[in-house]
Design an enzyme around this catalytic site. Structure first.
Site, PDB file in Angstrom:
ATOM      1  N   ASP A  37       1.080  -1.614  -0.078  1.00  0.00           N
ATOM      2  CA  ASP A  37      -0.085   0.517   0.439  1.00  0.00           C
ATOM      3  C   ASP A  37       0.860   1.358   0.033  1.00  0.00           C
ATOM      4  OD1 ASP A  37      -3.161   0.357   1.477  1.00  0.00           O
ATOM      5  OD2 ASP A  37      -2.103   1.945   1.260  1.00  0.00           O
ATOM      6  N   ASN A  38       0.682   2.223  -1.121  1.00  0.00           N
ATOM      7  CA  ASN A  38       1.336   3.553  -0.448  1.00  0.00           C
ATOM      8  C   ASN A  38       0.780   3.999   0.471  1.00  0.00           C
ATOM      9  OD1 ASN A  38      -1.202   4.451  -2.124  1.00  0.00           O
ATOM     10  ND2 ASN A  38       0.183   5.342  -3.982  1.00  0.00           N
ATOM     11  N   ALA A 118     -10.316  -6.374  -8.369  1.00  0.00           N
ATOM     12  CA  ALA A 118     -11.769  -5.951  -7.558  1.00  0.00           C
ATOM     13  C   ALA A 118     -11.867  -4.192  -8.749  1.00  0.00           C
ATOM     14  CB  ALA A 118     -10.889  -4.544  -6.576  1.00  0.00           C
ATOM     15  N   TYR A 149     -12.088   7.054 -13.028  1.00  0.00           N
ATOM     16  CA  TYR A 149     -12.318   5.810 -11.495  1.00  0.00           C
ATOM     17  C   TYR A 149     -12.770   4.533 -12.644  1.00  0.00           C
ATOM     18  CZ  TYR A 149     -13.704   2.811  -7.796  1.00  0.00           C
ATOM     19  OH  TYR A 149     -14.388   1.989  -7.071  1.00  0.00           O
ATOM     20  N   LYS A 153     -11.381   1.736 -14.346  1.00  0.00           N
ATOM     21  CA  LYS A 153     -11.538   0.261 -13.542  1.00  0.00           C
ATOM     22  C   LYS A 153     -12.038  -0.658 -15.310  1.00  0.00           C
ATOM     23  CE  LYS A 153     -11.363   0.592  -9.474  1.00  0.00           C
ATOM     24  NZ  LYS A 153     -10.379  -0.890  -8.922  1.00  0.00           N
TER      25      LYS A 153
HETATM   26  P1  NAD Z   1      -9.932   2.580   0.021  1.00  0.00           P
HETATM   27  O1  NAD Z   1      -9.750   3.799  -0.381  1.00  0.00           O
HETATM   28  O2  NAD Z   1      -9.979   2.604   1.367  1.00  0.00           O
HETATM   29  O3  NAD Z   1      -8.373   1.786   0.123  1.00  0.00           O
HETATM   30  C1  NAD Z   1      -7.663   1.557  -1.605  1.00  0.00           C
HETATM   31  C2  NAD Z   1      -6.180   0.949  -1.096  1.00  0.00           C
HETATM   32  O4  NAD Z   1      -5.397   1.307  -2.134  1.00  0.00           O
HETATM   33  C3  NAD Z   1      -6.039   2.257   0.875  1.00  0.00           C
HETATM   34  O5  NAD Z   1      -5.315   1.875   1.524  1.00  0.00           O
HETATM   35  C4  NAD Z   1      -4.858   3.196  -0.410  1.00  0.00           C
HETATM   36  O6  NAD Z   1      -2.944   3.628   0.336  1.00  0.00           O
HETATM   37  C5  NAD Z   1      -4.304   2.784  -1.605  1.00  0.00           C
HETATM   38  N1  NAD Z   1      -3.715   2.792  -2.819  1.00  0.00           N
HETATM   39  C6  NAD Z   1      -4.207   3.680  -3.850  1.00  0.00           C
HETATM   40  N2  NAD Z   1      -3.733   3.591  -4.138  1.00  0.00           N
HETATM   41  C7  NAD Z   1      -2.819   3.424  -4.929  1.00  0.00           C
HETATM   42  C8  NAD Z   1      -0.767   2.892  -5.042  1.00  0.00           C
HETATM   43  N3  NAD Z   1      -0.933   3.389  -6.722  1.00  0.00           N
HETATM   44  N4  NAD Z   1      -0.362   2.130  -4.711  1.00  0.00           N
HETATM   45  C9  NAD Z   1      -0.610   1.016  -4.121  1.00  0.00           C
HETATM   46  N5  NAD Z   1      -1.358   1.768  -3.395  1.00  0.00           N
HETATM   47  C10 NAD Z   1      -2.401   2.111  -3.215  1.00  0.00           C
HETATM   48  O7  NAD Z   1     -10.748   1.703  -0.554  1.00  0.00           O
HETATM   49  P2  NAD Z   1     -11.728   0.710  -0.187  1.00  0.00           P
HETATM   50  O8  NAD Z   1     -13.373   0.961  -0.750  1.00  0.00           O
HETATM   51  O9  NAD Z   1     -11.168   0.055   0.344  1.00  0.00           O
HETATM   52  O10 NAD Z   1     -11.535  -0.240  -2.460  1.00  0.00           O
HETATM   53  C11 NAD Z   1     -10.521  -1.734  -2.368  1.00  0.00           C
HETATM   54  C12 NAD Z   1     -10.912  -1.365  -3.789  1.00  0.00           C
HETATM   55  O11 NAD Z   1     -12.148  -1.786  -4.122  1.00  0.00           O
HETATM   56  C13 NAD Z   1     -10.431  -0.472  -4.619  1.00  0.00           C
HETATM   57  O12 NAD Z   1     -10.152  -0.588  -6.364  1.00  0.00           O
HETATM   58  C14 NAD Z   1     -12.035  -0.182  -5.161  1.00  0.00           C
HETATM   59  O13 NAD Z   1     -11.748   0.407  -6.532  1.00  0.00           O
HETATM   60  C15 NAD Z   1     -12.714  -0.889  -5.209  1.00  0.00           C
HETATM   61  N6  NAD Z   1     -14.300  -1.094  -5.184  1.00  0.00           N
HETATM   62  C16 NAD Z   1     -14.966  -0.196  -4.041  1.00  0.00           C
HETATM   63  C17 NAD Z   1     -15.891  -0.200  -3.444  1.00  0.00           C
HETATM   64  C18 NAD Z   1     -16.603  -0.012  -1.840  1.00  0.00           C
HETATM   65  O14 NAD Z   1     -17.544   0.602  -2.120  1.00  0.00           O
HETATM   66  N7  NAD Z   1     -15.747  -0.181  -0.456  1.00  0.00           N
HETATM   67  C19 NAD Z   1     -16.682  -0.431  -4.640  1.00  0.00           C
HETATM   68  C20 NAD Z   1     -16.795  -0.979  -5.692  1.00  0.00           C
HETATM   69  C21 NAD Z   1     -15.443  -0.981  -6.073  1.00  0.00           C
END
Ligand code: NAD
Ligand code: UDP
Ligand code: UDP
Length: 327
Positions: A37-38, A118, A149, A153
Site C-alpha cells: 500500500d502507498n 477489484a 475511476y 476500472k
Molecule cells: P480504500 O480507499 O479504503 O482502499 C484503497 C487502498 O489502496 C488504500 O489503502 C490506498 O492507500 C491504496 N492505494 C491507492 N492507490 C495506490 C497505489 N497507487 N499503490 C498502492 N496502494 C494504493 O477503498 P476501498 O473501499 O477499500 O476499496 C478497495 C478496492 O475496492 C478499490 O479498488 C475500489 O475501487 C474497489 N471497490 C470498492 C467499493 C466500495 O464500496 N468500498 C465499491 C466498488 C469497488
C-alpha cells in the site's frame, strides 16, 4: 494449517477499508499475507493489529511502479474508491487502475499466480438497465469527473481479459457494489461515512439532490467472504461477477435510518446533486449465487449499528487527542 494448503498472498491496497478486512480474514485462515500500500487513502491504523503476526508483512509501495515478489495469489485492490478521493488526483487514479493492473498482471504472469481484480459497479455508469447484470455493457461518460475511476476500472477489466486470452492467466474479476462498514475513512465523502459522522456530531445530514437516487449497500464481512469464494472457484470461472447486496434504498431513506439508529437530533438538508451521479444501482447477483453459493447475510440495520459503533470510537479518539493537546 498444513504447509501444502498455506499460500503466500499479496493484497494490494491492503491498508484500506476492504483490504484490511481481507488481510485479517486471510491471516485467520492461516495464509502468509503481504500487504502492499502507498497509504494514499489507507492508513497504518487499519492494519496495526496485524503487524505482530509472523505471517503478516507490510510493504509501502505504489503499484504504478513494477513490483518483484514471489506469491501464489494476488488480490488487486489498490485504488482510491470514494468520489472525493478518486477525483482529488484523477490522473493518478487512472494510472493506479491501468499501470497498476499491468504491473500486477505482469507479476502474476511471471510467477504463475492467480489474480483477482477489484472492479466496480461503476463500470455500468448511469445504468439504463435495472437491476444490473454482468452482460450489460454500461452507460459511462468517458470525459466527465467520474471517468478517471470508471474508465480506469473498465480498462483494467480489458487488460485482465486480454492477459487471460493472450497469456492464459488465471483471473477473477469482481464487480463490487457499494460496501460499508468499520474502517471506512471518516472523511472519504461517501454517503454512509458522511451521514454517520454528521449524525454523531449533531450536524446537518447533507442529502444530495432530492435523495430519490438509490444504492444497494453490502456489509464488509459479506463482501470479503465473496472475494475469497471467488478466488477459490475453478479456473474456468473468470467473472466478471457482480458482488453486492440487492437490497435497494434511496439516499433520503438511508439518511432517516441513520438518524434514527444513532438517536441523532440532526436535521436533513438538501444540497446539489454532483455531476454524473448514477440514478439507480442494484446488483443482479444470480451469478454470484450460482458460482459462489453466496449471498449477503447481514441486514442493513445490523451493519449500520456496527458501523456507528466504529465511528463513535473514531470520534472519541479524536476528542481524547484534542483534549491532550490542550493540556
Ligand atoms: P480504500 O480507499 O479504503 O482502499 C484503497 C487502498 O489502496 C488504500 O489503502 C490506498 O492507500 C491504496 N492505494 C491507492 N492507490 C495506490 C497505489 N497507487 N499503490 C498502492 N496502494 C494504493 O477503498 P476501498 O473501499 O477499500 O476499496 C478497495 C478496492 O475496492 C478499490 O479498488 C475500489 O475501487 C474497489 N471497490 C470498492 C467499493 C466500495 O464500496 N468500498 C465499491 C466498488 C469497488
Ligand atoms: N512486472 C512486475 N513484476 C513482475 C513482472 C512484471 O511489476 O514480476 C511489470 C513490468 O514492469 C512490466 C509489466 O509488469 O512492464 C507487464 O509485464 P509483461 O511481462 O506482461 O510485459 P512486458 O514486460 O513485456 O512489458
Ligand atoms: N450522497 C449524498 N450525501 C452525501 C454523500 C453522498 O446524498 O453526503 C449521495 C451521492 O450523491 C450518491 C450516493 O449518495 O447519490 C452514494 O454516494 P457515494 O459517494 O457513497 O458512492 P457512489 O456515488 O460512488 O455510489
Amino acid at each position: 494449517m498444513k504447509e501444502a494448503f498455506r499460500k503466500r498472498i499479496l493484497v494490494t491496497g491492503g491498508a484500506g477499508f476492504l483490504g484490511s478486512h481481507l488481510c485479517e480474514r486471510l491471516l485467520a485462515q492461516g495464509h502468509d499475507v503481504l500487504c502492499v500500500d502507498n497509504f494514499y487513502t489507507g492508513t497504518k491504523d487499519n492494519i496495526a493489529h496485524l503487524l505482530d503476526s509472523p505471517n503478516f508483512e507490510l510493504m509501502r509501495h505504489d503499484v504504478t511502479f513494477p513490483l518483484y515478489v514471489e506469491v501464489d495469489e494476488i488480490y488487486n485492490l489498490a485504488c482510491p474508491a470514494s468520489p472525493v478521493h478518486y477525483q482529488h488526483d484523477p490522473v493518478q487514479t487512472t494510472k493506479t487502475s491501468v499501470h497498476g493492473a499491468i504491473n500486477m498482471l505482469g507479476l502474476a504472469k511471471r510467477v504463475k499466480a492467480k489474480i483477482f481484480q477489484a472492479s466496480t459497479s461503476e463500470v455500468y455508469g448511469d445504468a439504463r438497465v435495472h437491476p444490473q447484470q454482468e452482460a450489460y455493457w454500461g452507460n459511462v461518460n468517458p470525459i466527465g469527473p467520474r471517468s478517471c475511476y470508471d474508465e480506469g476500472k473498465r480498462c483494467a477489466e480489458t487488460l485482465f481479459m486480454d492477459y487471460r486470452r493472450q497469456h492464459g492467466l488465471n483471473i477473477k474479476i469482481a464487480r463490487i457494489f457499494n460496501t460499508y462498514g468499520p474502517r471506512m475513512h471518516p472523511s472519504d465523502g461517501r454517503v454512509v461515512s458522511n451521514f454517520m459522522m454528521q449524525a454523531l456530531a449533531g450536524e446537518a445530514i447533507t442529502v444530495y439532490g432530492e435523495g430519490t437516487q438509490t444504492r444497494s449497500f453490502c456489509y464488509v464481512d459479506d463482501m470479503v467472504d465473496a472475494f475469497i469464494r471467488l478466488m477459490n472457484t475453478p479456473d474456468e470461472v473468470t467473472g466478471p461477477v457482480n458482488l453486492g447486496n440487492p437490497h435497494e434504498i434511496s439516499m433520503l431513506e438511508i439518511a432517516q435510518r441513520i438518524v434514527a439508529l444513532t438517536g441523532s437530533k440532526s436535521e436533513i438538508v438538501f444540497r446539489p446533486l454532483p455531476m454524473d451521479d448514477p440514478w439507480h444501482r442494484q446488483p443482479d447477483i444470480t451469478q454470484a449465487r450460482k458460482l459462489l453459493d453466496w449471498q449477503p447475510v447481514t441486514v442493513l440495520d445490523e451493519g449500520l449499528r456496527r458501523t456507528a459503533a466504529y465511528f463513535r470510537q473514531i470520534i472519541e479518539a479524536q476528542e481524547t487527542r484534542s483534549a491532550m493537546a490542550t493540556l
